[in-house]
Design a protein around this motif. Sequence first.
Motif, PDB file in Angstrom:
ATOM      1  N   GLN A   1       0.838  -0.723  -0.040  1.00  0.00           N
ATOM      2  CA  GLN A   1      -0.253  -0.073  -0.208  1.00  0.00           C
ATOM      3  C   GLN A   1       0.863   1.403  -0.102  1.00  0.00           C
ATOM      4  O   GLN A   1       0.002   1.813  -0.523  1.00  0.00           O
ATOM      5  N   VAL A   2       1.873   0.522   0.665  1.00  0.00           N
ATOM      6  CA  VAL A   2       2.793   2.581   0.598  1.00  0.00           C
ATOM      7  C   VAL A   2       3.351   3.309  -0.795  1.00  0.00           C
ATOM      8  O   VAL A   2       3.181   3.473  -1.208  1.00  0.00           O
ATOM      9  N   LEU A   3       3.711   1.525  -0.922  1.00  0.00           N
ATOM     10  CA  LEU A   3       4.370   1.798  -2.875  1.00  0.00           C
ATOM     11  C   LEU A   3       2.851   2.445  -3.537  1.00  0.00           C
ATOM     12  O   LEU A   3       3.367   3.023  -4.212  1.00  0.00           O
ATOM     13  N   MET A   4       2.074   1.940  -3.605  1.00  0.00           N
ATOM     14  CA  MET A   4       0.796   2.116  -4.258  1.00  0.00           C
ATOM     15  C   MET A   4      -0.443   3.756  -3.969  1.00  0.00           C
ATOM     16  O   MET A   4      -0.077   4.339  -4.653  1.00  0.00           O
ATOM     17  N   ALA A   5       0.444   3.903  -2.712  1.00  0.00           N
ATOM     18  CA  ALA A   5       0.206   5.357  -2.836  1.00  0.00           C
ATOM     19  C   ALA A   5       1.319   6.461  -3.935  1.00  0.00           C
ATOM     20  O   ALA A   5       1.382   7.192  -3.367  1.00  0.00           O
ATOM     21  N   ALA A   6       2.396   6.286  -3.628  1.00  0.00           N
ATOM     22  CA  ALA A   6       3.618   6.707  -3.630  1.00  0.00           C
ATOM     23  C   ALA A   6       3.184   6.781  -5.875  1.00  0.00           C
ATOM     24  O   ALA A   6       3.126   7.263  -6.122  1.00  0.00           O
ATOM     25  N   GLU A   7       2.536   6.005  -5.846  1.00  0.00           N
ATOM     26  CA  GLU A   7       2.410   5.397  -7.718  1.00  0.00           C
ATOM     27  C   GLU A   7       1.302   6.600  -7.404  1.00  0.00           C
ATOM     28  O   GLU A   7       1.240   7.253  -8.745  1.00  0.00           O
ATOM     29  N   ILE A   8       0.165   6.489  -6.900  1.00  0.00           N
ATOM     30  CA  ILE A   8      -1.165   7.120  -7.050  1.00  0.00           C
ATOM     31  C   ILE A   8      -0.626   8.721  -7.435  1.00  0.00           C
ATOM     32  O   ILE A   8      -1.497   9.475  -8.421  1.00  0.00           O
ATOM     33  N   ALA A   9      -0.076   9.601  -6.574  1.00  0.00           N
ATOM     34  CA  ALA A   9       0.937  11.041  -6.384  1.00  0.00           C
ATOM     35  C   ALA A   9       1.066  10.865  -7.496  1.00  0.00           C
ATOM     36  O   ALA A   9       0.990  11.951  -8.102  1.00  0.00           O
ATOM     37  N   MET A  10       2.390   9.819  -7.761  1.00  0.00           N
ATOM     38  CA  MET A  10       2.974  10.528  -9.538  1.00  0.00           C
ATOM     39  C   MET A  10       1.769  10.318 -10.474  1.00  0.00           C
ATOM     40  O   MET A  10       2.318  11.244 -11.583  1.00  0.00           O
ATOM     41  N   GLU A  11       1.301   8.779 -10.705  1.00  0.00           N
ATOM     42  CA  GLU A  11       0.340   9.120 -12.183  1.00  0.00           C
ATOM     43  C   GLU A  11      -0.021   9.825 -12.588  1.00  0.00           C
ATOM     44  O   GLU A  11      -1.055  10.725 -12.927  1.00  0.00           O
ATOM     45  N   HIS A  12      -0.561  11.032 -10.762  1.00  0.00           N
ATOM     46  CA  HIS A  12      -1.498  12.021 -11.084  1.00  0.00           C
ATOM     47  C   HIS A  12      -0.874  13.750 -11.612  1.00  0.00           C
ATOM     48  O   HIS A  12      -1.645  14.803 -11.134  1.00  0.00           O
ATOM     49  N   HIS A  13       0.286  13.582 -11.333  1.00  0.00           N
ATOM     50  CA  HIS A  13       1.460  14.589 -11.610  1.00  0.00           C
ATOM     51  C   HIS A  13       1.753  14.630 -12.803  1.00  0.00           C
ATOM     52  O   HIS A  13       2.640  15.245 -13.278  1.00  0.00           O
ATOM     53  N   LEU A  14       1.941  13.026 -13.958  1.00  0.00           N
ATOM     54  CA  LEU A  14       2.089  12.863 -15.064  1.00  0.00           C
ATOM     55  C   LEU A  14       1.901  14.157 -15.731  1.00  0.00           C
ATOM     56  O   LEU A  14       1.233  14.770 -16.093  1.00  0.00           O
TER      57      LEU A  14
ATOM     58  N   ALA B   1      -6.693  -2.804  -2.476  1.00  0.00           N
ATOM     59  CA  ALA B   1      -5.995  -4.019  -2.176  1.00  0.00           C
ATOM     60  C   ALA B   1      -4.533  -3.796  -3.553  1.00  0.00           C
ATOM     61  O   ALA B   1      -5.132  -3.397  -4.629  1.00  0.00           O
ATOM     62  N   PRO B   2      -4.160  -3.432  -3.225  1.00  0.00           N
ATOM     63  CA  PRO B   2      -2.496  -3.127  -4.515  1.00  0.00           C
ATOM     64  C   PRO B   2      -2.543  -4.759  -5.672  1.00  0.00           C
ATOM     65  O   PRO B   2      -1.852  -4.141  -6.530  1.00  0.00           O
ATOM     66  N   ASP B   3      -3.325  -5.724  -4.752  1.00  0.00           N
ATOM     67  CA  ASP B   3      -3.355  -6.604  -5.602  1.00  0.00           C
ATOM     68  C   ASP B   3      -4.124  -6.622  -7.105  1.00  0.00           C
ATOM     69  O   ASP B   3      -3.493  -7.255  -8.176  1.00  0.00           O
ATOM     70  N   TYR B   4      -4.592  -5.701  -6.770  1.00  0.00           N
ATOM     71  CA  TYR B   4      -5.673  -5.377  -7.936  1.00  0.00           C
ATOM     72  C   TYR B   4      -5.377  -4.391  -8.760  1.00  0.00           C
ATOM     73  O   TYR B   4      -5.358  -3.476  -9.759  1.00  0.00           O
ATOM     74  N   ALA B   5      -4.268  -3.603  -8.577  1.00  0.00           N
ATOM     75  CA  ALA B   5      -3.475  -2.326  -9.419  1.00  0.00           C
ATOM     76  C   ALA B   5      -3.175  -2.131 -10.635  1.00  0.00           C
ATOM     77  O   ALA B   5      -2.681  -3.609 -10.804  1.00  0.00           O
ATOM     78  N   LYS B   6      -3.567  -1.790 -11.246  1.00  0.00           N
ATOM     79  CA  LYS B   6      -2.823  -2.211 -12.707  1.00  0.00           C
ATOM     80  C   LYS B   6      -1.878  -1.548 -12.831  1.00  0.00           C
ATOM     81  O   LYS B   6      -1.089  -1.412 -13.824  1.00  0.00           O
ATOM     82  N   VAL B   7      -1.624  -0.284 -12.627  1.00  0.00           N
ATOM     83  CA  VAL B   7       0.211   0.111 -12.450  1.00  0.00           C
ATOM     84  C   VAL B   7       0.629   0.502 -11.223  1.00  0.00           C
ATOM     85  O   VAL B   7       0.541   0.005 -10.432  1.00  0.00           O
ATOM     86  N   SER B   8       2.088   0.314 -11.434  1.00  0.00           N
ATOM     87  CA  SER B   8       2.928  -0.074 -10.198  1.00  0.00           C
ATOM     88  C   SER B   8       3.528   0.857  -9.870  1.00  0.00           C
ATOM     89  O   SER B   8       3.981   1.687 -11.290  1.00  0.00           O
ATOM     90  N   LEU B   9       4.676   1.107  -8.937  1.00  0.00           N
ATOM     91  CA  LEU B   9       5.436   2.127  -9.050  1.00  0.00           C
ATOM     92  C   LEU B   9       6.527   2.453 -10.204  1.00  0.00           C
ATOM     93  O   LEU B   9       6.413   3.505 -10.631  1.00  0.00           O
ATOM     94  N   ASP B  10       7.055   0.803 -10.489  1.00  0.00           N
ATOM     95  CA  ASP B  10       7.822   1.232 -11.528  1.00  0.00           C
ATOM     96  C   ASP B  10       7.864   1.503 -13.127  1.00  0.00           C
ATOM     97  O   ASP B  10       8.570   2.709 -13.647  1.00  0.00           O
ATOM     98  N   ALA B  11       6.350   1.029 -13.194  1.00  0.00           N
ATOM     99  CA  ALA B  11       5.837   1.305 -14.316  1.00  0.00           C
ATOM    100  C   ALA B  11       5.302   3.526 -14.691  1.00  0.00           C
ATOM    101  O   ALA B  11       6.320   3.743 -15.260  1.00  0.00           O
ATOM    102  N   VAL B  12       5.338   3.981 -13.412  1.00  0.00           N
ATOM    103  CA  VAL B  12       4.981   5.499 -13.377  1.00  0.00           C
ATOM    104  C   VAL B  12       5.946   5.992 -13.159  1.00  0.00           C
ATOM    105  O   VAL B  12       6.204   7.210 -13.986  1.00  0.00           O
ATOM    106  N   VAL B  13       6.983   5.632 -13.119  1.00  0.00           N
ATOM    107  CA  VAL B  13       8.108   5.942 -12.890  1.00  0.00           C
ATOM    108  C   VAL B  13       9.346   5.768 -13.746  1.00  0.00           C
ATOM    109  O   VAL B  13       9.348   7.042 -14.804  1.00  0.00           O
ATOM    110  N   LYS B  14       9.090   5.225 -14.922  1.00  0.00           N
ATOM    111  CA  LYS B  14       9.315   5.080 -16.159  1.00  0.00           C
ATOM    112  C   LYS B  14       8.228   5.610 -17.073  1.00  0.00           C
ATOM    113  O   LYS B  14       9.232   6.510 -18.014  1.00  0.00           O
ATOM    114  N   THR B  15       7.355   5.576 -17.050  1.00  0.00           N
ATOM    115  CA  THR B  15       6.469   7.291 -18.254  1.00  0.00           C
ATOM    116  C   THR B  15       6.955   7.980 -17.117  1.00  0.00           C
ATOM    117  O   THR B  15       6.923   9.027 -18.206  1.00  0.00           O
TER     118      THR B  15
END
Length: 496
Positions: free
Chosen positions: A401-414, A451-465
């Motif tokens: 969930q920690v990684l998921m939170a980071a991913e969500i935050a960046m996803e909406h700053h891309l 539930a992070p298991d259902y997340a479609k975007v990983s933190l690494d994917a958003v870093v790469k994006t």
Amino acid sequence: MIWSWYHSVNTEAFIFVKIIALPYEAISVFDIFKIGVGPSSSHTLGPWKAALRLLEHLRQDASLSEVTSVRVLLYGSLAKTGKGHGTDIAVLLGLTGEDPESFDPISIDSRIEDIRRMKRLVLGGRHEIQMEPEEDIDFLITESLPFHPNALTFLVSFQSGAAFSQTYYSIGGGFIIQEGEQLQSALQTQPSFPIDSADELLHWCMKTGFPVSEVVAENELAWRSSDDTKKGLDRIWNVMKECVFKGCHTEGFLPGGLEVKRRAAGLNKRLISGRNYSDHTSWLEAITSAGNDFQYTIDWVSCFALAVNEENASFGRVVTAPTNGAAGVVPAVLHYMLAFCGGYTRERVHMFLLTAAEIGSIFKKGATLSAAMGGCQAEIGVSSAMAAAALTECLGGTQRQVLMAAEIAMEHHLGLTCDPIAGLVQIPCIERNTMGAIKAITASRLALQSAPDYAKVSLDAVVKTMWQTAQDMNHKYKETAEGGLALQIPLSLSEC
Ligand code: SF4
């Protein structure tokens, strides 16, 4: 991490390619969080540190006392927005040997005025040379060096008639490298858990059962004792809280000529109903005691963030987190947590900072912390991801969930561009920190209820994006003040 680059015919078009990380790049929590002076980590802190590196070289060479003059050439983004970011001031203070961590920002004006008036500078604090800032610091706004948009060259002349030059690159977040030098960590010892990506971080979390902050704390043992790390984190927290408190109690207008009115103090006064508190602890307790109504809470989050970035814009003492322009997000969310989600303990603050730093480090390794490379997504986006992850861990989230939170935050700053009006770290920068903080809190709440298991975007994917978006972004939106708001609101400022 090794960087390679190629350079197209158009000197503004840089394409950087990160290649396999060999050897592993060690980044400490104290590389991500650095105590310094505003307003910019890449345009103020980096050039300041470059000047200190030059002094180190001259001292090692035993040639400092032989120097007759130093000229400074500022290229690319440092030239285009360097005036607004105080790059010339930072270089001058660096050349005098001042330490950005301990130098009292109140003395900046008088020190610079003395140099300008006397046309002299005491190099490294012990050898006087001639220095006319208007003549000796060149803002080469039409020139860029290929390796990185933030470049500066020192041209040093000696009594013997000899001369030498040294070029440095300020690559974001206060990190600098010398020309010809590989991007490498000053930290020689490898940590127990080498981490370059979110996947690797998760691997170590799963293997050890540690939360993110404990993995980081364990890694820090490679470089200092646990006690020293804790003391260092206390210092970071003390500067953050003093900065928030000072910003919430300082009225007036910001320097630079835009005449931007400071708002944190007025907001603080209204929210605290005009009462006065002489210290941070009683002030924070008073904030907590008035409840947690939605509007009251988000107003405080904005107030905390505004306070830091108004201090930053005033050349105040701040913690780079991971940059100065975005320095308000992490302290704002940390204050939100302490005021509205459970109160202060030393352990909670340490946990927050350790987790936030690791997320910043993953973005630095996989993408960039430099607005001149990646626009504002690299500053506010990263700080928001750091704060979201830290808040999630402190509120009991799992490692995923920690990684998921980071991913969500960046996803909406891309794609967020950097377009500071007049090159000052004021508009849109100051308000943008309030947005980064609010998004971090929302991202954390979403992750804590998902539930992070259902997340479609990983933190690494958003870093790469983010990195790919950075490469596709037009240079006008990379800290040049040549596009976006900076172009729509053209203001010609007198040089100050
Ligand atoms: S717009 Fe964003 S990246 Fe650019 S100077 Fe302001 S805070 Fe930094």
